[in-house]
Design a protein around this motif. Structure first.
Motif, PDB file in Angstrom:
ATOM      1  N   ASP A   1       0.850  -1.342   0.192  1.00  0.00           N
ATOM      2  CA  ASP A   1      -0.079   0.446  -0.199  1.00  0.00           C
ATOM      3  C   ASP A   1       0.920   1.468   0.093  1.00  0.00           C
ATOM      4  O   ASP A   1       0.068   2.636  -0.133  1.00  0.00           O
ATOM      5  N   GLU A   2       2.387   1.265   0.329  1.00  0.00           N
ATOM      6  CA  GLU A   2       3.223   2.498   0.012  1.00  0.00           C
ATOM      7  C   GLU A   2       3.881   2.627  -0.946  1.00  0.00           C
ATOM      8  O   GLU A   2       5.017   3.591  -1.225  1.00  0.00           O
ATOM      9  N   LEU A   3       3.754   1.656  -2.427  1.00  0.00           N
ATOM     10  CA  LEU A   3       4.092   2.340  -3.580  1.00  0.00           C
ATOM     11  C   LEU A   3       4.396   3.781  -4.025  1.00  0.00           C
ATOM     12  O   LEU A   3       5.456   4.190  -4.773  1.00  0.00           O
ATOM     13  N   GLU A   4       3.364   4.140  -4.022  1.00  0.00           N
ATOM     14  CA  GLU A   4       3.467   5.230  -4.506  1.00  0.00           C
ATOM     15  C   GLU A   4       3.842   6.152  -3.350  1.00  0.00           C
ATOM     16  O   GLU A   4       5.066   7.161  -4.478  1.00  0.00           O
ATOM     17  N   SER A   5       4.494   6.214  -2.307  1.00  0.00           N
ATOM     18  CA  SER A   5       5.709   7.109  -1.848  1.00  0.00           C
ATOM     19  C   SER A   5       6.809   6.463  -1.962  1.00  0.00           C
ATOM     20  O   SER A   5       7.783   7.255  -2.250  1.00  0.00           O
ATOM     21  N   ALA A   6       7.293   5.455  -2.887  1.00  0.00           N
ATOM     22  CA  ALA A   6       8.070   4.616  -2.513  1.00  0.00           C
ATOM     23  C   ALA A   6       8.476   5.435  -4.350  1.00  0.00           C
ATOM     24  O   ALA A   6       9.535   5.794  -4.995  1.00  0.00           O
ATOM     25  N   ARG A   7       7.596   5.742  -4.818  1.00  0.00           N
ATOM     26  CA  ARG A   7       7.488   6.546  -6.180  1.00  0.00           C
ATOM     27  C   ARG A   7       8.386   8.057  -5.701  1.00  0.00           C
ATOM     28  O   ARG A   7       9.671   8.831  -6.649  1.00  0.00           O
ATOM     29  N   GLU A   8       7.838   8.388  -4.910  1.00  0.00           N
ATOM     30  CA  GLU A   8       8.780  10.257  -4.326  1.00  0.00           C
ATOM     31  C   GLU A   8      10.013   9.739  -3.780  1.00  0.00           C
ATOM     32  O   GLU A   8      10.759  10.570  -4.706  1.00  0.00           O
ATOM     33  N   GLY A   9      10.251   8.679  -3.552  1.00  0.00           N
ATOM     34  CA  GLY A   9      11.829   8.263  -2.988  1.00  0.00           C
ATOM     35  C   GLY A   9      12.525   8.539  -4.089  1.00  0.00           C
ATOM     36  O   GLY A   9      13.751   8.934  -4.425  1.00  0.00           O
TER      37      GLY A   9
END
Length: 481
Positions: free
Chosen positions: A398-406
């Motif tokens: 559920d946290e892939l979008e925040s990984a995109r930011e990283g």
């Protein structure tokens, strides 16, 4: 003090490239210290080329023009130039420069600095067209060509981040700098490799037997058109000479493969990704081993589908967005991508990612108490992933979008910072990579040995001998061919 150098340019056809080479020398060579010998090997349009060369170098000190009485080939021409026409002094250097090579600013000074390093016998330069000396060597856009402009751009960015030199198995012949004293002691090129191809490798390996190293000068750039000043069946000649090299030096193929695997730096390996160009950054994801692959497809597309060229490996029957490229089988470890998403990666997948991807995203699906039924736990992948997690964006489903930011923040970081992190990751992963390579080599050797035993058993069998006898008799029957 700069070591004086004799620059030998063998000439065979291709006037346009030759004049570019001469112009590069006129612009970038200090002829107050160094000298140039241009030797015409009586190739196509030899008289026209002679007139053009004499006109181009007229009035320029340090340039000498000579002509062979007959065509000697590249090997013979180099030998005649260095051993007969200009024997020179023992303390000088000799640079053999292809006529389709184009020197750039500071190239010879950078190469001479490396030649003066301890036990260095041969030095080559970086280029756009020189096999493992090319920058960039591995490409993210598999259909792209290495252009001079692209090489200049990438080399200018990463050359300051590379060591001044690296040891190679052999040097590249298009731009080949050596010590005159070594030529005196060991000779230059073996006529067995006439008219060309493989002679420079043989020279490197002959002097290596006496403790001399071949190196690449990372701060020297010499562009190279490649193959324009050579006639005849190149492929057949190259193959024949490669067989002779491997007969003399059976270790050579393994040495070159080892250099490509762990002799190069992480910075040069990922040069084409570190200095991005062209289409959207490539992202690779393998979802063949996850539960509910369709849900993962939706989540990855939501997080990364906009702005990345997504390439996926999926279980049979799983659909993907039209913009995705769905592939099968294992990826080529030398096919570079900008980002890879690994879901509960195994050690083998981490080793592959280390060779293939600039940035990592490690996604976890299991609870902290991973059951032994889990593939990643049985392979030890969870332990290794924890060790190397500092080199990746670690996330959950559920946290892939925040990984995109990283990932995007990493992509915008200065090149020197990314290169330094790559170096740390390579150092951490190198033991695992070497073990994997050793295991693969051992497995291949075991398979070859097994097949040879089977073949020997077959040849020793009665049925094989009977079949041979039948074939011999059948071949003599009337009407058979």
């Amino acid at each position: 003090m700069t070591r004086p150098t004799l620059v030998v340019v063998p000439i065979y056809g291709d006037l346009e490239s030759l004049l570019r080479c001469i112009d590069g020398l006129l612009e970038h060579l200090d002829t107050g210290v160094h000298r140039v010998l241009l030797l015409n090997d009586c190739g196509p349009d030899a008289d026209t080329i002679e007139r053009a060369v004499l006109e181009r170098v007229a009035g320029h000190d340090g340039f000498r023009y000579e002509r062979n009485e007959r065509n000697l080939g590249f090997v013979g021409t180099c030998n005649r130039a260095v051993l007969e026409l200009d024997p020179g002094a023992e303390d000088e250097a000799v640079l053999l420069l292809n006529s389709d090579a184009v020197p750039t600013a500071g190239f010879l000074d950078a190469m001479l600095e490396v030649l003066d390093e301890d036990r260095t016998g041969v030095v080559t330069a970086r280029s756009d067209n020189a096999t493992i000396a090319s920058i960039p060597y591995r490409l993210t856009n598999r259909g792209a060509a290495r252009t001079e402009a692209r090489t200049r751009e990438v080399w200018a960015e990463i050359a300051p981040l590379l060591p001044r030199s690296q040891v190679m198995p052999v040097a590249m012949g298009f731009c080949f700098l050596t010590r005159r004293s070594l030529v005196t002691e060991h000779g230059l090129f073996d006529e067995a490799f006439a008219p060309g191809y493989g002679e420079e490798n043989d020279y490197c390996l002959r002097i290596a037997a006496h403790g001399w190293l071949a190196k690449i000068a990372n701060r020297a750039l010499v562009l190279h058109a490649g193959g324009k000043s050579f006639s005849g069946n190149r492929n057949a000649l190259r193959a024949a000479h490669q067989r002779e090299l491997e007969r003399r030096y059976p270790f050579l193929p393994d040495a070159v493969a080892a250099y490509q695997r762990h002799g190069t730096t992480a910075t040069e390996r990922f040069a084409d990704v570190l200095v991005p160009a062209g289409p959207a950054a490539r992202l690779s994801v393998d979802l063949r081993y996850v539960d509910d692959a369709a849900a993962w497809v939706r989540q990855v597309d939501l997080a990364f589908g906009d702005g990345f060229a997504v390439e996926a490996r999926l279980p049979a029957g799983t659909s993907a967005p039209d913009a995705w490229t769905v592939t099968t089988g294992d990826p080529d470890p030398d096919d570079l991508v900008t980002v890879t998403i690994m879901v509960d990666p195994s050690p083998a997948e981490l080793v592959l990612a280390n060779r293939r991807a600039l940035h990592w995203v490690i996604a976890r699906t299991d609870t902290p108490s991973t059951p032994w039924s889990s593939r990643v736990h049985r392979t030890g992948g969870d332990v290794l992933a924890a060790l190397v997690g500092r080199f990746a964006e670690v996330t959950g489903f559920d946290e892939l979008e925040s990984a995109r930011e990283g990932v995007e923040n990493s992509l915008m970081a200065p090149v020197d910072g990314i290169a330094a992190a790559l170096g740390e990751r390579r150092a951490a992963m190198l033991p695992f990579d070497l073990v994997a390579a050793d295991g693969a080599a051992a497995g291949t050797a075991d398979e070859v040995a097994r097949l040879r035993r089977e073949l020997d058993d077959l040849r020793a069998s009665r049925s094989f001998r009977t079949g041979q006898a039948i074939a011999k008799v059948a071949a003599r029957l009337p009407g058979r061919r």
